[in-house]
Motif scaffolding. Structure first.
Motif, PDB file in Angstrom:
ATOM      1  N   PHE A 139     -24.364 -27.193   7.428  1.00 32.93           N
ATOM      2  CA  PHE A 139     -24.437 -28.440   6.047  1.00 32.93           C
ATOM      3  C   PHE A 139     -23.197 -28.150   5.094  1.00 32.93           C
ATOM      4  O   PHE A 139     -22.712 -29.979   5.188  1.00 32.93           O
ATOM      5  CB  PHE A 139     -25.681 -27.899   6.117  1.00 32.93           C
ATOM      6  N   ALA A 140     -23.807 -28.111   4.387  1.00 33.27           N
ATOM      7  CA  ALA A 140     -22.165 -28.080   3.431  1.00 33.27           C
ATOM      8  C   ALA A 140     -21.441 -28.312   3.749  1.00 33.27           C
ATOM      9  O   ALA A 140     -20.493 -28.584   2.831  1.00 33.27           O
ATOM     10  CB  ALA A 140     -22.821 -26.868   2.183  1.00 33.27           C
ATOM     11  N   GLU A 141     -20.847 -27.314   4.546  1.00 36.69           N
ATOM     12  CA  GLU A 141     -19.269 -27.629   5.309  1.00 36.69           C
ATOM     13  C   GLU A 141     -19.043 -29.017   5.493  1.00 36.69           C
ATOM     14  O   GLU A 141     -17.723 -29.977   5.371  1.00 36.69           O
ATOM     15  CB  GLU A 141     -19.000 -26.469   6.251  1.00 36.69           C
ATOM     16  N   ARG A 142     -20.107 -29.348   6.344  1.00 36.88           N
ATOM     17  CA  ARG A 142     -20.308 -30.970   6.745  1.00 36.88           C
ATOM     18  C   ARG A 142     -20.163 -31.779   6.021  1.00 36.88           C
ATOM     19  O   ARG A 142     -19.339 -33.105   5.880  1.00 36.88           O
ATOM     20  CB  ARG A 142     -21.172 -30.613   7.652  1.00 36.88           C
ATOM     21  N   THR A 143     -21.094 -31.257   4.720  1.00 35.97           N
ATOM     22  CA  THR A 143     -21.293 -32.997   3.972  1.00 35.97           C
ATOM     23  C   THR A 143     -19.808 -32.778   3.386  1.00 35.97           C
ATOM     24  O   THR A 143     -19.131 -33.516   3.465  1.00 35.97           O
ATOM     25  CB  THR A 143     -22.318 -32.479   3.026  1.00 35.97           C
ATOM     26  N   PHE A 144     -18.784 -31.419   3.175  1.00 37.48           N
ATOM     27  CA  PHE A 144     -18.022 -31.606   2.561  1.00 37.48           C
ATOM     28  C   PHE A 144     -16.779 -32.654   3.022  1.00 37.48           C
ATOM     29  O   PHE A 144     -16.161 -33.013   1.987  1.00 37.48           O
ATOM     30  CB  PHE A 144     -17.593 -30.045   1.456  1.00 37.48           C
ATOM     31  N   GLU A 145     -16.743 -31.745   4.126  1.00 38.62           N
ATOM     32  CA  GLU A 145     -15.700 -32.726   5.106  1.00 38.62           C
ATOM     33  C   GLU A 145     -15.759 -34.394   5.277  1.00 38.62           C
ATOM     34  O   GLU A 145     -14.851 -34.782   5.493  1.00 38.62           O
ATOM     35  CB  GLU A 145     -15.334 -31.954   6.012  1.00 38.62           C
ATOM     36  N   LYS A 147     -17.670 -36.309   2.925  1.00 36.48           N
ATOM     37  CA  LYS A 147     -17.060 -36.497   1.832  1.00 36.48           C
ATOM     38  C   LYS A 147     -15.805 -37.023   1.419  1.00 36.48           C
ATOM     39  O   LYS A 147     -15.105 -38.301   0.476  1.00 36.48           O
ATOM     40  CB  LYS A 147     -17.371 -35.805   0.616  1.00 36.48           C
ATOM     41  N   ILE A 148     -15.132 -35.906   1.539  1.00 35.38           N
ATOM     42  CA  ILE A 148     -13.503 -35.692   1.374  1.00 35.38           C
ATOM     43  C   ILE A 148     -12.906 -36.886   2.335  1.00 35.38           C
ATOM     44  O   ILE A 148     -12.115 -37.571   1.821  1.00 35.38           O
ATOM     45  CB  ILE A 148     -13.050 -34.869   1.798  1.00 35.38           C
ATOM     46  N   ARG A 149     -13.529 -36.795   3.621  1.00 35.60           N
ATOM     47  CA  ARG A 149     -12.412 -38.517   4.668  1.00 35.60           C
ATOM     48  C   ARG A 149     -13.205 -39.773   3.838  1.00 35.60           C
ATOM     49  O   ARG A 149     -12.684 -40.523   3.990  1.00 35.60           O
ATOM     50  CB  ARG A 149     -13.624 -38.141   6.604  1.00 35.60           C
ATOM     51  N   GLU A 150     -13.680 -39.930   3.193  1.00 36.26           N
ATOM     52  CA  GLU A 150     -14.889 -41.140   2.936  1.00 36.26           C
ATOM     53  C   GLU A 150     -13.593 -41.702   1.811  1.00 36.26           C
ATOM     54  O   GLU A 150     -13.507 -42.703   1.075  1.00 36.26           O
ATOM     55  CB  GLU A 150     -15.936 -41.090   2.797  1.00 36.26           C
ATOM     56  N   LEU A 156      -9.748 -32.330   4.564  1.00 38.54           N
ATOM     57  CA  LEU A 156      -8.878 -31.296   4.555  1.00 38.54           C
ATOM     58  C   LEU A 156      -7.867 -31.024   4.338  1.00 38.54           C
ATOM     59  O   LEU A 156      -6.716 -31.118   3.286  1.00 38.54           O
ATOM     60  CB  LEU A 156      -9.967 -29.750   3.481  1.00 38.54           C
ATOM     61  N   GLY A 157      -7.482 -30.470   5.724  1.00 43.21           N
ATOM     62  CA  GLY A 157      -6.265 -30.909   6.022  1.00 43.21           C
ATOM     63  C   GLY A 157      -5.411 -31.695   5.596  1.00 43.21           C
ATOM     64  O   GLY A 157      -4.018 -31.654   5.569  1.00 43.21           O
ATOM     65  N   ASP A 158      -6.115 -32.859   5.881  1.00 38.43           N
ATOM     66  CA  ASP A 158      -4.956 -34.020   5.865  1.00 38.43           C
ATOM     67  C   ASP A 158      -4.168 -34.483   3.995  1.00 38.43           C
ATOM     68  O   ASP A 158      -3.084 -34.408   4.048  1.00 38.43           O
ATOM     69  CB  ASP A 158      -5.511 -34.978   6.653  1.00 38.43           C
ATOM     70  N   ALA A 159      -5.983 -34.422   3.134  1.00 40.21           N
ATOM     71  CA  ALA A 159      -4.990 -34.081   2.250  1.00 40.21           C
ATOM     72  C   ALA A 159      -3.781 -32.653   1.392  1.00 40.21           C
ATOM     73  O   ALA A 159      -3.018 -33.006   0.797  1.00 40.21           O
ATOM     74  CB  ALA A 159      -6.287 -34.208   1.894  1.00 40.21           C
ATOM     75  N   PHE A 160      -3.623 -31.362   2.213  1.00 40.75           N
ATOM     76  CA  PHE A 160      -2.512 -30.339   2.039  1.00 40.75           C
ATOM     77  C   PHE A 160      -1.326 -30.863   2.432  1.00 40.75           C
ATOM     78  O   PHE A 160      -0.532 -30.895   2.984  1.00 40.75           O
ATOM     79  CB  PHE A 160      -3.432 -29.456   2.255  1.00 40.75           C
ATOM     80  N   GLN A 161      -1.470 -31.305   3.925  1.00 45.28           N
ATOM     81  CA  GLN A 161      -0.993 -32.085   4.768  1.00 45.28           C
ATOM     82  C   GLN A 161       0.217 -33.307   3.748  1.00 45.28           C
ATOM     83  O   GLN A 161       1.282 -33.245   3.622  1.00 45.28           O
ATOM     84  CB  GLN A 161      -1.192 -32.339   5.488  1.00 45.28           C
ATOM     85  N   GLN A 162      -0.725 -33.542   3.048  1.00 38.02           N
ATOM     86  CA  GLN A 162       0.111 -35.167   2.525  1.00 38.02           C
ATOM     87  C   GLN A 162       1.239 -34.751   1.329  1.00 38.02           C
ATOM     88  O   GLN A 162       2.142 -34.933   0.589  1.00 38.02           O
ATOM     89  CB  GLN A 162      -0.603 -36.621   2.140  1.00 38.02           C
ATOM     90  N   ALA A 163       0.009 -33.502   0.873  1.00 32.31           N
ATOM     91  CA  ALA A 163       0.484 -33.289  -0.186  1.00 32.31           C
ATOM     92  C   ALA A 163       2.174 -32.859  -0.216  1.00 32.31           C
ATOM     93  O   ALA A 163       2.726 -31.695  -1.293  1.00 32.31           O
ATOM     94  CB  ALA A 163      -0.188 -31.984  -1.496  1.00 32.31           C
ATOM     95  N   ARG A 164       2.930 -31.980   0.823  1.00 29.35           N
ATOM     96  CA  ARG A 164       3.416 -31.354   0.901  1.00 29.35           C
ATOM     97  C   ARG A 164       5.040 -31.769   1.896  1.00 29.35           C
ATOM     98  O   ARG A 164       4.207 -32.994   2.622  1.00 29.35           O
ATOM     99  CB  ARG A 164       4.198 -29.955   1.765  1.00 29.35           C
ATOM    100  N   MET A 165       6.460 -32.208   1.251  1.00 28.97           N
ATOM    101  CA  MET A 165       7.096 -32.971   2.388  1.00 28.97           C
ATOM    102  C   MET A 165       7.730 -31.827   2.780  1.00 28.97           C
ATOM    103  O   MET A 165       7.817 -31.010   2.902  1.00 28.97           O
ATOM    104  CB  MET A 165       8.220 -33.228   0.746  1.00 28.97           C
ATOM    105  N   ARG A 166       7.988 -32.757   4.157  1.00 33.09           N
ATOM    106  CA  ARG A 166       8.579 -31.507   5.020  1.00 33.09           C
ATOM    107  C   ARG A 166       8.944 -32.329   6.437  1.00 33.09           C
ATOM    108  O   ARG A 166       9.792 -33.385   6.314  1.00 33.09           O
ATOM    109  CB  ARG A 166       7.146 -31.400   6.035  1.00 33.09           C
ATOM    110  N   ARG A 167      10.216 -30.916   6.590  1.00 31.39           N
ATOM    111  CA  ARG A 167      11.566 -32.096   7.575  1.00 31.39           C
ATOM    112  C   ARG A 167      10.575 -31.711   8.977  1.00 31.39           C
ATOM    113  O   ARG A 167       9.373 -32.097   9.052  1.00 31.39           O
ATOM    114  CB  ARG A 167      12.398 -30.700   7.867  1.00 31.39           C
ATOM    115  N   PRO A 168      11.916 -33.040   9.738  1.00 25.99           N
ATOM    116  CA  PRO A 168      11.131 -33.134  11.097  1.00 25.99           C
ATOM    117  C   PRO A 168      10.443 -32.017  12.048  1.00 25.99           C
ATOM    118  O   PRO A 168       9.822 -31.890  12.762  1.00 25.99           O
ATOM    119  CB  PRO A 168      11.854 -33.693  11.743  1.00 25.99           C
TER     120      PRO A 168
END
Length: 198
Positions: A139-145, A147-150, A156-168
């Motif tokens: 329940f806590a994990e679903r609630t946290f996810e 809130k992060i999406r909102e 949470l994975g998208d937030a970490f993905q956006q924080a890095r610059m990646r090559r193709p």
């Protein structure tokens, strides 16, 4: 005589959250309930029995907190050993995550047992049951996810993905920003600049 200037506007006062409104009332009601239950049990069974219940709750709670702390420390040391061992040792000790699962609720249950009161003892004992820990963890994990999406539009994975610059091809690119002023040759005369600190 009016000048035609609009009246000054004041910023709207931010709404007070529900948690800040009802938390003090909830804590006060919980304290009153705890004191009332202690007096009822003391009237029925005697003051010495209540004292023994409080001491037993404190001892059991401290043992639970100590056990949860040892489990957390053991899981941390296993994780560090796996990271030092490299990828080859990662498959061998993969149970560290499973062992440390529910440690937070175990510690919370122990702390509630240590608090003087019968309601907190009952809630602490319920938190020691493994199925309750797993259900509350999901329940806590679903609630946290959620809130992060909102907040950020993704998980949470998208937030970490956006924080890095990646090559193709998926590799992380380390780099630096060099400002090249078109009108002056100062940038080339200074030589290469040191990389930015992290």
């Amino acid at each position: 005589m009016t000048t035609g200037a609009p009246p000054p506007t004041y910023p709207a006062r931010p709404r007070r959250s529900r948690l800040r409104t009802f938390l003090p009332l909830g804590v006060a009601a919980w304290l009153v309930l705890e004191i009332w239950l202690l007096t009822v049990v003391a009237g029925a069974a005697g003051g010495f029995t209540v004292f023994l219940l409080l001491v037993a709750g404190f001892l059991v709670g401290s043992a639970v907190v100590k056990r949860a702390g040892r489990r957390a420390f053991r899981a941390l040391s296993e994780t560090l050993q796996q990271q030092q061992g490299g990828v080859a040792g990662a498959g061998a000790g993969g149970g560290a995550v499973g062992k440390s699962e529910g440690n937070g609720f175990l510690m919370l249950g122990g702390l509630l047992l240590m608090l003087p009161g019968l309601v907190s003892d009952a809630v602490g004992l319920v938190l020691l049951v493994p199925p309750v820990q797993k259900g509350l963890g999901r329940f806590a994990e679903r609630t946290f996810e959620r809130k992060i999406r909102e907040a950020g539009g993704g998980g949470l994975g998208d937030a970490f993905q956006q924080a890095r610059m990646r090559r193709p091809d998926g590799k992380v690119v380390q780099g630096e920003v060099i400002r090249d002023d078109a009108g002056s040759g100062e940038a080339s005369a200074e030589g290469p600049r040191p990389p930015l600190s992290r």
